[in-house]
Design an enzyme around this catalytic site. Structure first.
Site, PDB file in Angstrom:
ATOM      1  N   GLU A  28      -4.511  -8.965   0.348  1.00  0.00           N
ATOM      2  CA  GLU A  28      -5.122  -8.581   1.743  1.00  0.00           C
ATOM      3  C   GLU A  28      -6.434  -8.565   1.675  1.00  0.00           C
ATOM      4  OE1 GLU A  28      -2.709  -5.684   4.030  1.00  0.00           O
ATOM      5  OE2 GLU A  28      -4.428  -4.938   4.886  1.00  0.00           O
ATOM      6  N   GLU A  73       1.005  -1.222  -0.068  1.00  0.00           N
ATOM      7  CA  GLU A  73       0.041   0.171  -0.044  1.00  0.00           C
ATOM      8  C   GLU A  73       0.706   1.375  -0.121  1.00  0.00           C
ATOM      9  OE1 GLU A  73      -2.650  -0.117   3.194  1.00  0.00           O
ATOM     10  OE2 GLU A  73      -3.952  -1.992   2.249  1.00  0.00           O
TER      11      GLU A  73
END
Length: 873
Positions: A539, A464
């Protein structure tokens, strides 16, 4: 005259080396360190990273260019600081053993940041240790291997600066040879400078992984200097390639003979039985002060492939001879397996489709903090494997070496992750301040370290990262992938992305497998955008719950399910970007090209207590009237309510390792062969007699009949394999719930949940009753507060007191309550919803019977015996 003198010294050096058979020796240096807070007065600026940086960067540059063969730094920064001097009197410093995490000792402080566990992880600390070398070590290469030090570590030996490494999760080696004295005592001084505002989760502190002293011949295999990979696999044989990197640290060129034999690996990682294959013996000339790379290979007949169900491993034993004498013996554990990520059917292992059933794991070990312990790590992996997980993502950093070796032996695949930020930081002092100077060395270090491990199936170059939607991010991703492929062309790279715009940018083409964090509803769009691109769900879910807490009415709205800073275990609550487990299961089945998933998270972890990350002004957090009034008063006085949450709610199990209800959701879906039916909630609701109290059930069967006090509440059938079954109209009455599960029309599993009586006794259950006297072996002891029938009382919070006698110590206690500020080292703790945990550690070198005593007012004292035996390894 001067030239003659130098020649005599060199002659003595080579003579002492050539007369000694110098097989590599690796000595654990964890015991008997001295520890002190802060720098001596007036030295803070002298030892700041900005001043040490010119002396540390050669460590990175030399690693990149020559495989950890360091150039001795010019000068001695900090040489005048008292703490680095070998004769400094450190007898008043605290004595301790490594691994050590200073921050886990606390104390917790409600004014600290919840994201990092409300613990004081920042600051400057010093560690010193003396060690003695034998006269026989004259002429050997002496290295210091540090598996992890948090962070900005700098090392002196005998008062001279050696080097260091700033990234706290990196494993690294320093060459002590120019600084040590054979036949005498030597002194190490290590300084850490862990900055504040450096992490989004609890990073830990200190020298929190193992430290090793390595002795080798001047001619030896470089650190992580072997690479073994598949060339051709068939049922009757496997052809393997092997690369060897050899170092010659003598002052002359040498002729060496190199031979490698292959063995099966035993449960400790060492060779067993007779050799199963050999590389042809090779002669090689290695120039003075140089590194040489050799290419070789071997064939293993009837190979045992590394599989999840049968994780066979091998060991390559490399022997180096110079002038007819063996001077080096180096072991390389490896496995034989074939991996492939496809664009249509997902992940393939050894030619068969294997859906990834993965969990994300932070590096802390709960109440033990970040200080690594192999027994605790193995327990975490075992709990995940019993649930049905087959893969671990090391979010968001390189792991301890022992964790990777455990996954090799236990049959758990791994995604190893590099870092949480690139050029743009998420916190002021996170990896962004190191990225420009250290990213190549740290990326190469991760890959080079673990490229022989069969459990590792991919490298994640980041998580991220804010750079994912910038032009610079595209360049960074391209470079990091190139570094990875250079070190290991056999495994793909990935990048966990959480911004939808990234899918439209060229960054998707800079990694081999594009990782999607969440965005489960848009899988069809991603597939449509690029049908040949390979994806995986890096995720997923981000469901939240507190073990044993159930709130009414049952709802998906987090604002309606908050109570005392806990979250309902009805498993309906998720964070905005996430979804309930069964929703992700649905998408996995519908879009198999995603390869599977890595759930956020396997275990609760310290820090990041979403959604209670910040101070709140929401009085709905308080269900107890007394607490509510106190909160109102504080709100009036301070204008805010301070959140006490110090650990996460994301875990499928709590911080103790006790399963939440969600555990059985995953287990029922991931282990369909296991007869299972699980009822929630508990059935102790005296205040709800006659009120609707929904019952939810997870099962690996295909239908369930529910009974309340013998009366059927109806039979429910799954429409899909991932469904939970719900009875939303059950009205509470005390007694017994019973669920009978069926599969293909036949009874499959059964469970009862009963209304309990009042607390009447303590049930004390060690996970193991025999410990080795290593000083690191642990026993995790579960305490249940039970009624007279032995049933766990699910809402009790009895205060428990613990004491021990014999050769063990209490190292930590916990109860899984994310809001508890009781120090983990306390010998007193309340049960949380009926349960508590005590972690016992053996005392080094001592044997005999140990007794744990547990007391609680109004209940009979309970004692349990354990045995501590001599370590036979």
């Amino acid at each position: 005259m001067r030239k003659a003198f130098i020649f005599i010294l060199l002659s003595i050096y080579f003579l002492s080396w050539s007369n000694e058979v110098a097989s590599q020796e690796r000595i654990n240096l964890n015991r008997d360190w001295r520890y002190q807070e802060n720098d001596p007065d007036g030295t803070d600026s002298t030892l700041h990273y900005s001043r040490l940086k010119p002396y540390l960067l050669p460590c990175a540059n030399d690693f990149i260019k020559s495989g950890q063969k360091h150039i001795r730094p010019a000068g001695n920064p900090g040489g005048e600081v008292a703490y680095v001097k070998p004769d400094f009197d450190d007898s008043s410093w605290r004595q301790l053993n490594l691994p050590h995490d200073w921050a886990i000792e606390g104390p917790f402080n409600i004014d600290y940041v919840g994201a990092t566990g409300k613990l004081p992880y920042w600051g400057i600390r010093w560690y010193r240790k003396s060690f003695e070398l034998s006269p026989k070590d004259t002429g050997k290469q002496i290295y210091l291997d540090i598996d992890g030090a948090m962070s900005f570590s700098s090392v002196w030996c005998n008062g001279q600066f050696v080097g260091g490494w700033p990234y706290g999760y990196a494993s690294y080696r320093l060459d002590l040879t120019p600084y040590v004295k054979a036949g005498k005592k030597n002194m190490l001084a290590i300084r850490l400078d862990n900055p504040d505002d450096a992490s989004r989760w609890y990073p830990g502190s200190g020298i929190y992984r193992n430290v090793w002293l390595v002795k080798t011949s001047p001619v030896h295999v470089a650190q992580w200097g072997t690479f073994i990979r598949n060339k051709e696999i068939s049922t009757d044989k496997v052809v393997m390639d092997m690369t060897l990197q050899l170092e010659n640290n003598t002052g002359k060129s040498v002729q060496a003979s190199v031979k490698t034999d292959i063995y099966e690996q035993d449960e400790t990682g060492n060779p067993k039985g007779t050799k199963v294959a050999s590389c042809p013996a090779m002669k090689v000339k290695i120039e003075q002060q140089a590194t040489t790379e050799l290419q070789s290979g071997f064939v293993v007949p009837n190979p045992k492939l590394w599989e999840i169900e049968s994780p066979a491993c091998y060991v390559a034993v490399t022997r180096i001879e110079v002038d007819g004498r063996e001077v080096e013996r180096y072991q390389t554990p490896f496995g034989i397996r074939e991996i492939e990520f496809t664009h249509d059917q997902g992940f393939m292992l050894n030619g068969r489709k294997v859906p990834i059933k993965g969990v994300c794991m932070h590096h802390d070990l709960g109440a033990l903090g970040a200080a690594f312990n192999e027994v605790a790590a193995e327990r975490q992996l075992r709990i995940m494997k019993e649930m049905g997980a087959n893969a671990i993502r090391t979010s968001h950093n390189p792991p301890a070496p022992e964790l990777v070796a455990l996954c090799d032996r236990m049959g758990l695949m791994m995604q190893l992750e590099f870092v949480d930020s690139w050029h743009k930081g998420k916190r002021k002092n996170d990896y962004n301040i190191l990225f420009d100077d250290w990213n190549e060395a740290d990326m190469r270090s991760l890959v080079r370290h673990y490229r022989n491990h069969p459990s590792v199936i991919m490298w994640s170059i980041g998580n991220e990262v804010h750079d994912q939607v910038t032009d610079l991010g595209i360049e960074i991703a391209r470079n990091l992938t190139a570094y990875s492929h250079d070190e290991d062309p056999t495994r793909p790279t990935s990048l966990g992305c959480n911004k939808r715009d990234a899918i439209y940018r060229d960054i998707v083409n800079q990694v081999d497998i594009f990782g999607l964090n969440y965005y489960h509803k848009t899988y069809p769009l991603f597939k449509e955008q690029n049908p040949t691109r390979r994806y995986h769900a890096s995720e997923t879910s981000s469901a939240t719950s507190s073990r044993g807490e159930y709130f009414f009415p049952v709802t998906k709205n987090v604002n309606d399910s908050r109570s005392g800073f806990q979250l309902s275990s009805y498993d309906m609550t998720t964070i905005g970007w996430g979804c309930m487990p069964e929703e992700q299961f649905k998408m996995n089945e519908a879009y198999p090209f995603m390869s599977g998933e890595f759930v956020w998270t396997g275990f609760d972890y310290l820090g990041e207590p979403t959604p209670y990350n910040k101070d709140l002004t929401n009085l709905l957090n308080f269900s107890d009237p007394v607490e509510l009034e106190a909160a109102k008063k504080e709100l009036e006085e301070l204008g805010k309510i301070k959140t006490p949450s110090r650990s996460s709610y994301f875990g499928i199990v709590d911080l103790c390792g006790f399963p939440k209800d969600r555990y059985y959701n995953y287990q029922s879906y991931w282990r369909k062969e296991l007869p299972l039916v699980h009822i929630l909630p508990h059935w102790n609701w005296p205040e709800r007699v006659g009120e609707v109290t929904p019952v939810h059930i997870y099962t690996s069967g295909d239908e369930v009949e529910l009974f309340l006090n013998g009366k059927s509440q109806g039979r429910r059938k799954k429409e899909h394999s991932y469904d939970r079954l719900t009875w939303d109209d059950v009205r509470y009455e005390p007694g017994e719930l019973k669920a009978i599960a069926y599969k293909e029309g036949k009874q499959w599993a059964e469970q009862q949940v009963k209304t309990t009586g009042q607390p009447a006794a303590l049930s004390v259950n060690p996970e193991k009753k025999t410990l080795r006297n290593t000083g690191t072996d642990l026993s995790f002891v579960r305490i249940d507060v039970v009624d007279k029938e032995g049933l766990t009382v699910p809402r009790t919070k009895n205060l428990l007191k613990f004491s021990v006698s014999g050769p063990v110590e209490i190292v930590a206690t916990d109860n899984g309550d994310a809001t508890s500020f009781v120090p983990f080292q306390s010998h007193e703790r309340e049960a949380y919803n009926g349960l508590c945990l005590v972690i016992l550690r053996s005392l080094s070198g001592k044997t005999g019977e140990a007794v744990l005593t547990v007391e609680s007012e109004g209940l009979p004292t309970k004692k349990v015996s354990l045995q501590v035996v001599a370590d036979v390894k």
